[in-house]
Design a protein around this motif. Structure first.
Motif, PDB file in Angstrom:
ATOM      1  N   HIS A 257       0.857  -1.197   0.000  1.00 48.85           N
ATOM      2  CA  HIS A 257       0.000   0.000   0.000  1.00 48.85           C
ATOM      3  C   HIS A 257       0.886   1.238   0.000  1.00 48.85           C
ATOM      4  O   HIS A 257       1.746   1.387   0.855  1.00 48.85           O
ATOM      5  CB  HIS A 257      -0.899  -0.037   1.243  1.00 48.85           C
ATOM      6  CG  HIS A 257      -1.987   0.989   1.252  1.00 48.85           C
ATOM      7  ND1 HIS A 257      -2.368   1.709   0.138  1.00 48.85           N
ATOM      8  CD2 HIS A 257      -2.804   1.398   2.263  1.00 48.85           C
ATOM      9  CE1 HIS A 257      -3.364   2.518   0.465  1.00 48.85           C
ATOM     10  NE2 HIS A 257      -3.643   2.363   1.743  1.00 48.85           N
TER      11      HIS A 257
ATOM     12  N   GLU B  98       0.172   4.418   0.558  1.00 48.82           N
ATOM     13  CA  GLU B  98      -0.401   5.588   1.228  1.00 48.82           C
ATOM     14  C   GLU B  98       0.579   5.995   2.326  1.00 48.82           C
ATOM     15  O   GLU B  98       1.216   5.142   2.942  1.00 48.82           O
ATOM     16  CB  GLU B  98      -1.791   5.255   1.814  1.00 48.82           C
ATOM     17  CG  GLU B  98      -2.503   6.516   2.290  1.00 48.82           C
ATOM     18  CD  GLU B  98      -4.002   6.345   2.551  1.00 48.82           C
ATOM     19  OE1 GLU B  98      -4.513   5.211   2.447  1.00 48.82           O
ATOM     20  OE2 GLU B  98      -4.642   7.361   2.882  1.00 48.82           O
TER      21      GLU B  98
ATOM     22  N   HIS C 192       1.882   4.239   5.460  1.00 48.27           N
ATOM     23  CA  HIS C 192       2.633   2.981   5.354  1.00 48.27           C
ATOM     24  C   HIS C 192       3.898   3.096   4.503  1.00 48.27           C
ATOM     25  O   HIS C 192       4.712   2.182   4.506  1.00 48.27           O
ATOM     26  CB  HIS C 192       1.742   1.883   4.765  1.00 48.27           C
ATOM     27  CG  HIS C 192       0.471   1.723   5.514  1.00 48.27           C
ATOM     28  ND1 HIS C 192       0.423   1.249   6.802  1.00 48.27           N
ATOM     29  CD2 HIS C 192      -0.802   2.041   5.180  1.00 48.27           C
ATOM     30  CE1 HIS C 192      -0.835   1.264   7.226  1.00 48.27           C
ATOM     31  NE2 HIS C 192      -1.597   1.749   6.273  1.00 48.27           N
TER      32      HIS C 192
ATOM     33  N   HIS D 186      -8.253   0.119  -0.328  1.00 41.38           N
ATOM     34  CA  HIS D 186      -9.179   1.118  -0.785  1.00 41.38           C
ATOM     35  C   HIS D 186      -8.539   2.139  -1.747  1.00 41.38           C
ATOM     36  O   HIS D 186      -9.159   3.171  -2.052  1.00 41.38           O
ATOM     37  CB  HIS D 186      -9.755   1.867   0.428  1.00 41.38           C
ATOM     38  CG  HIS D 186      -8.667   2.596   1.209  1.00 41.38           C
ATOM     39  ND1 HIS D 186      -8.783   3.899   1.605  1.00 41.38           N
ATOM     40  CD2 HIS D 186      -7.434   2.207   1.618  1.00 41.38           C
ATOM     41  CE1 HIS D 186      -7.695   4.277   2.256  1.00 41.38           C
ATOM     42  NE2 HIS D 186      -6.873   3.272   2.282  1.00 41.38           N
TER      43      HIS D 186
ATOM     44  N   ASP E 113      -4.666  -2.628   4.213  1.00 45.94           N
ATOM     45  CA  ASP E 113      -5.573  -2.024   5.195  1.00 45.94           C
ATOM     46  C   ASP E 113      -6.744  -2.938   5.563  1.00 45.94           C
ATOM     47  O   ASP E 113      -7.390  -2.736   6.597  1.00 45.94           O
ATOM     48  CB  ASP E 113      -6.153  -0.717   4.635  1.00 45.94           C
ATOM     49  CG  ASP E 113      -5.225   0.471   4.813  1.00 45.94           C
ATOM     50  OD1 ASP E 113      -4.368   0.447   5.711  1.00 45.94           O
ATOM     51  OD2 ASP E 113      -5.363   1.441   4.044  1.00 45.94           O
TER      52      ASP E 113
ATOM     53  N   HIS F 288      -2.970  -2.300  10.237  1.00 42.51           N
ATOM     54  CA  HIS F 288      -3.379  -1.631  11.482  1.00 42.51           C
ATOM     55  C   HIS F 288      -4.026  -2.667  12.404  1.00 42.51           C
ATOM     56  O   HIS F 288      -4.845  -3.458  11.949  1.00 42.51           O
ATOM     57  CB  HIS F 288      -4.428  -0.545  11.219  1.00 42.51           C
ATOM     58  CG  HIS F 288      -4.006   0.530  10.261  1.00 42.51           C
ATOM     59  ND1 HIS F 288      -3.142   1.549  10.616  1.00 42.51           N
ATOM     60  CD2 HIS F 288      -4.343   0.767   8.973  1.00 42.51           C
ATOM     61  CE1 HIS F 288      -2.979   2.361   9.572  1.00 42.51           C
ATOM     62  NE2 HIS F 288      -3.686   1.911   8.566  1.00 42.51           N
TER      63      HIS F 288
END
Ligand code: FEO
Length: 404
Positions: free
Chosen positions: A80, A82, A85, A148, A167, A228
């Motif tokens: 991921h 984002e 991360h 997402h 996620d 998470h």
């Protein structure tokens, strides 16, 4: 000091938690912080699965250094891209200039949008079902677009049947030493936050969650390692079952969420009365929220959980009261569907809230309106008669719902 835990003999959790953070993505309130997970596999080759948020960089880099114990880092799998991360990718490339960054086309596109470091020599492009052997461990990649973000991948470790799920299966809430879900009273301390995380972060993309599930050997998975929150090694099926419900917009429970906006207490009065009437008719576990007081992420989460929703709002500036509009527009944006709803408007000199709520619900899929009604300024006897009828209708509908 390093702080790590083995999740298997040669796979080590090297993440950390941030309890100082106020809001996730500067949007969602966090009363108990959040954990950022990262995992390091030690085999003939070494592989790190994702990095962490910039708030815990020092702890993370100390954990990497300690766990590698002088070895180099061969692969960094970027499931991921984002910033919560990927904030430490640059730091790792500078430390381990030979490291292969494993990602897909979107991963590297986003890296170059966020950062300026030239990683041309480090890129290791993968696509669906590609595998990398580390020795005993074999990593298989499954693209999970829009779960997402578009670049998201899941990595499945085939020798120990471990899913690194980005996620997905994550939750708000810091970790307190207990890393595994089975070390925690998960249903008491994490389930509501796992649902709030899912609904608000991933909820829009139920179809995409179902699409990636269809590619995975779900029944074979021994362990789920999200980015998470707790790691799943027992009762893995229990969180998968929740995801099957959440991602198909299927209520977990029959029950009613009542969300209201109220300027002077009159709309609130009508909702309180409706709730009492529902309770007398046997509806249990009613959930009531003032949209001006409760962050919408909690309301959205309960709408994901329950089968019915009542919304009540005054007209304001010839429009739906902004706080209620925010909740309903967010639910529509998240693709919420398959609920039964009732609408109470309130106005003194011009009606707009009722129509506004009807319009938003009509834009959503399979939102059955059980009743829609306007109150003039304050609820009176003729309104009580409607509330009695509405409570009969809602209660009958609740008891018709199949029990989950
Ligand atoms: Fe936890 Fe989509 O970042």
């Amino acid at each position: 000091m390093h702080n790590t835990r083995n999740i298997t003999e040669n796979i080590i959790w090297i993440g950390a938690s941030d309890r100082r953070i106020e809001r996730f993505e500067n949007l969602f309130p966090l009363s108990h912080g959040i954990a950022y997970n990262s995992y390091l596999i030690l085999d003939e080759k070494t592989a790190l699965l994702d990095t962490v948020d910039g708030s815990i960089t020092d702890q993370f880099l100390e954990n990497v250094n300690h766990t590698l114990a002088g070895r180099t880092l061969d692969y960094l799998i970027v499931n991921h891209m984002e910033p919560d991360h990927c904030a430490n990718i640059e730091a790792l490339v500078r430390r381990y200039p030979q490291v292969k960054l494993v990602g897909n086309k979107k991963t590297f596109q986003f890296f170059n949008q966020y950062y300026t470091l030239d990683i041309t020599e480090n890129q290791y492009l993968v696509s669906e079902n590609d595998e990398i052997s580390l020795g005993k461990h074999v990593l298989q990649f499954h693209l999970a677009p829009m779960v997402h973000w578009p670049e998201v991948m899941f990595t499945y470790e085939k020798s120990e049947h471990i899913l690194f799920s980005a996620d997905a299966f994550g939750t708000f809430g810091a970790l307190s030493g207990n890393l595994f879900a089975d070390e925690i009273d998960f249903d008491r301390y994490f389930l509501d936050e796992a649902r709030r995380y899912y609904a608000n972060i991933v909820g829009k993309y139920g179809a995409q969650v179902q699409a990636v599930f269809s590619k995975l050997p779900l029944s074979e998975i021994n362990m789920i390692c999200p980015l998470h929150g707790p790691v799943w090694r027992e009762q893995v099926s229990s969180i998968i079952e929740k995801y099957q419900l959440w991602s198909t917009y299927t209520p977990e429970k029959k029950g009613v969420v009542l969300a209201y906006a109220s300027m002077y207490g009159n709309t609130e009065n009508a909702v309180q009365k409706l709730a009492s009437l529902l309770a007398v008719r046997g509806v249990k576990d009613l959930r009531m929220y003032d949209v001006s007081k409760t962050d919408l992420s909690y309301i959205v989460s309960d709408v994901w959980k329950y089968s019915h929703l009542v919304t009540a709002s005054p007209t304001y500036n010839l429009h739906l009261y902004a706080k209620m509009a925010n909740v309903l527009e967010d639910l529509a944006a998240l693709n919420m569907r398959n609920r039964k709803v009732a609408i109470l408007g309130n106005y003194t000199w011009a009606s707009a809230a009722k129509k506004g709520m009807e319009t938003i619900f009509s834009s959503m899929q399979n939102m059955e309106v059980l009743g829609s009604y306007d109150i003039k300024s304050s609820p009176k006897d003729e309104d009580l008669a409607y509330l009695e009828t509405l409570s009969d209708t809602i209660a009958a509908s609740v008891f018709e719902e199949p029990q989950q």
